[in-house]
Design a protein around this motif. Sequence first.
Motif, short mmCIF file in Angstrom:
data_model
loop_
_atom_site.label_atom_id
_atom_site.label_comp_id
_atom_site.label_asym_id
_atom_site.label_seq_id
_atom_site.Cartn_x
_atom_site.Cartn_y
_atom_site.Cartn_z
N UNK A 58 0.77 -1.15 0.06
CA UNK A 58 0.01 -0.10 0.17
C UNK A 58 0.97 1.33 0.10
N UNK A 59 1.81 1.24 0.87
CA UNK A 59 2.89 2.56 1.18
C UNK A 59 3.49 2.67 -0.45
N UNK A 60 3.93 1.62 -1.11
CA UNK A 60 4.80 1.68 -2.22
C UNK A 60 3.75 2.35 -3.27
N UNK A 61 2.70 1.62 -3.54
CA UNK A 61 1.94 2.10 -4.58
C UNK A 61 1.29 3.55 -4.34
N UNK A 62 0.85 4.11 -3.10
CA UNK A 62 0.56 5.16 -2.70
C UNK A 62 1.77 6.28 -3.01
N UNK A 63 3.15 5.84 -2.78
CA UNK A 63 4.16 6.96 -2.94
C UNK A 63 4.62 6.74 -4.42
N UNK A 64 3.87 5.98 -5.31
CA UNK A 64 4.46 5.93 -7.00
C UNK A 64 5.31 4.92 -7.17
N UNK A 65 5.55 3.68 -6.49
CA UNK A 65 6.46 2.90 -6.74
C UNK A 65 5.66 1.30 -6.86
N UNK A 66 4.52 1.22 -7.68
CA UNK A 66 3.89 0.08 -8.01
C UNK A 66 4.51 -1.28 -8.26
N UNK A 67 5.83 -0.84 -9.16
CA UNK A 67 6.67 -2.01 -9.29
C UNK A 67 7.19 -2.87 -8.17
N UNK A 68 7.61 -2.11 -7.00
CA UNK A 68 7.86 -2.71 -5.65
C UNK A 68 6.70 -3.42 -5.02
N UNK A 69 5.71 -3.12 -5.30
CA UNK A 69 4.29 -3.74 -4.66
C UNK A 69 4.07 -4.86 -5.58
N UNK A 70 4.32 -5.12 -6.75
CA UNK A 70 3.96 -6.13 -7.39
C UNK A 70 5.21 -7.21 -7.27
N UNK A 71 6.32 -6.76 -7.00
CA UNK A 71 7.59 -7.56 -6.90
C UNK A 71 7.77 -8.01 -5.52
N UNK A 72 7.00 -7.23 -4.48
CA UNK A 72 6.84 -7.64 -3.11
C UNK A 72 5.87 -9.01 -3.06
N UNK A 73 4.62 -8.79 -3.72
CA UNK A 73 3.87 -9.91 -3.63
C UNK A 73 4.10 -11.37 -4.35
N UNK A 74 4.96 -11.19 -5.40
CA UNK A 74 5.51 -12.35 -6.03
C UNK A 74 6.73 -12.79 -5.35
N UNK A 75 7.52 -11.98 -5.03
CA UNK A 75 8.71 -12.30 -4.28
C UNK A 75 8.56 -13.00 -2.96
N UNK A 76 7.68 -12.39 -2.06
CA UNK A 76 7.27 -13.05 -0.95
C UNK A 76 6.74 -14.40 -0.90
N UNK A 77 5.91 -14.80 -2.37
CA UNK A 77 5.51 -15.90 -2.31
C UNK A 77 6.55 -17.03 -2.59
N UNK A 78 7.28 -16.75 -3.39
CA UNK A 78 8.60 -17.54 -3.89
C UNK A 78 9.25 -17.66 -2.57
N UNK A 79 9.64 -16.65 -1.85
CA UNK A 79 10.27 -16.91 -0.49
C UNK A 79 9.54 -17.62 0.42
N UNK A 80 8.25 -17.63 0.49
CA UNK A 80 7.56 -18.18 1.57
C UNK A 80 7.73 -19.61 1.27
N UNK A 81 7.72 -20.37 0.15
CA UNK A 81 8.06 -21.47 -0.25
C UNK A 81 9.18 -21.93 -0.32
N UNK A 82 10.11 -21.28 -1.12
CA UNK A 82 11.43 -21.90 -1.48
C UNK A 82 12.42 -21.46 -0.01
N UNK A 83 12.21 -20.38 0.84
CA UNK A 83 12.98 -20.28 1.94
C UNK A 83 12.41 -20.76 3.05
N UNK A 84 10.99 -20.44 3.38
CA UNK A 84 10.35 -20.63 4.64
C UNK A 84 10.08 -21.82 4.79
N UNK A 85 9.45 -22.65 3.69
CA UNK A 85 9.00 -24.09 3.78
C UNK A 85 10.23 -25.18 3.60
N UNK A 86 11.32 -24.44 2.92
CA UNK A 86 12.57 -25.15 2.59
C UNK A 86 13.29 -25.45 3.92
N UNK A 87 13.51 -24.36 4.44
CA UNK A 87 14.21 -24.13 6.01
C UNK A 87 13.51 -24.93 6.91
#
Length: 312
Positions: A58-87
């Motif tokens: 929300x803060x990234x989109x509001x401040x004009x950085x929507x690429x960070x928002x979508x990167x955050x969503x996709x990247x978090x899902x990847x890290x949640x499975x690859x890192x969190x579930x992996x470790x």
Amino acid sequence: MLLSILSLLAGFILLMWSADAFTDNGAKIARIFNISPLVIGLLIFGFGTSAPEMLVSGLAAYNGHPEMSIGNAFGSNIFNIGLVLGVTSIILPITVEKSVLKKEWLFLFLSTLIVGFLLLDGYLSFTDGLILLSLLLLFLIYVFKESKKNILTDSDSLEINSQQNGKGRTWLLLIVSLIILVSSARLVVWGGTNLALSFGVGDLIIGLTVVALGTSLPELAVSISSALKKQHQMVIGNIIGSNLFNTLGVLAIPGLILPFQIPTEIMSRDFFFMLMFTLLVLILSMRLKISRFGGFILLTALTIYLFQLFWI
């Protein structure tokens, strides 16, 4: 730079304490209200640990950085499975119930496919955001119905009655630990983002790595704590629930606040890996347990993704 490093260290220390308290009190709430650990993981842990992603998006989109928002969503899902579930699986193999693969995982997989279809035109629109929020509402309705299906046993009733007097204190500790969990993740994200910016790293890469990793730290801390306490269904619920909130809630926010054109590499690289990691959960769970070897496979896949991100 020193302040950023101190922020990182303080954030990690607070994360460890708050995750342990959050897990303990979440388990107590499950027993008091006769809610399954899976539902607690899907809803309380899933939403609670995704709160940093929602805030950052929300803060990234509001401040004009929507690429960070979508990167955050996709990247978090990847890290949640690859890192969190992996470790977590390497520390202690995780048992998976068959019903989870038929219901909760399937909902996550279908939601991921719908996101891919909506973003095929290369634009995240206001309408896309509404569709994603509607799917999130359907998921919440499903979880609410599931929470009503449990039946108390006599032994459960005795244990619950013994905890009723401390119900208010348990809720208070759960909320306080969640606030500290989210705040400590924000400390990590703030420190890591400042360090990355000082080295000239772009918005999308920061969202996919530093911010995604930082906002996935609550999931990592809570999952490890749950695994060590043998709360396997909380681990699975936390991962699936968090990824659903990321896919449907976090991704909807920039569409509703600031619709934007999506960088081409998002679909060709990041969405592909997010879908692949989601499928890996099913493949590695076919024997109803994610083994230590499965955990190494997830970490290896994450390493390949990070290699593509930085060196290709």
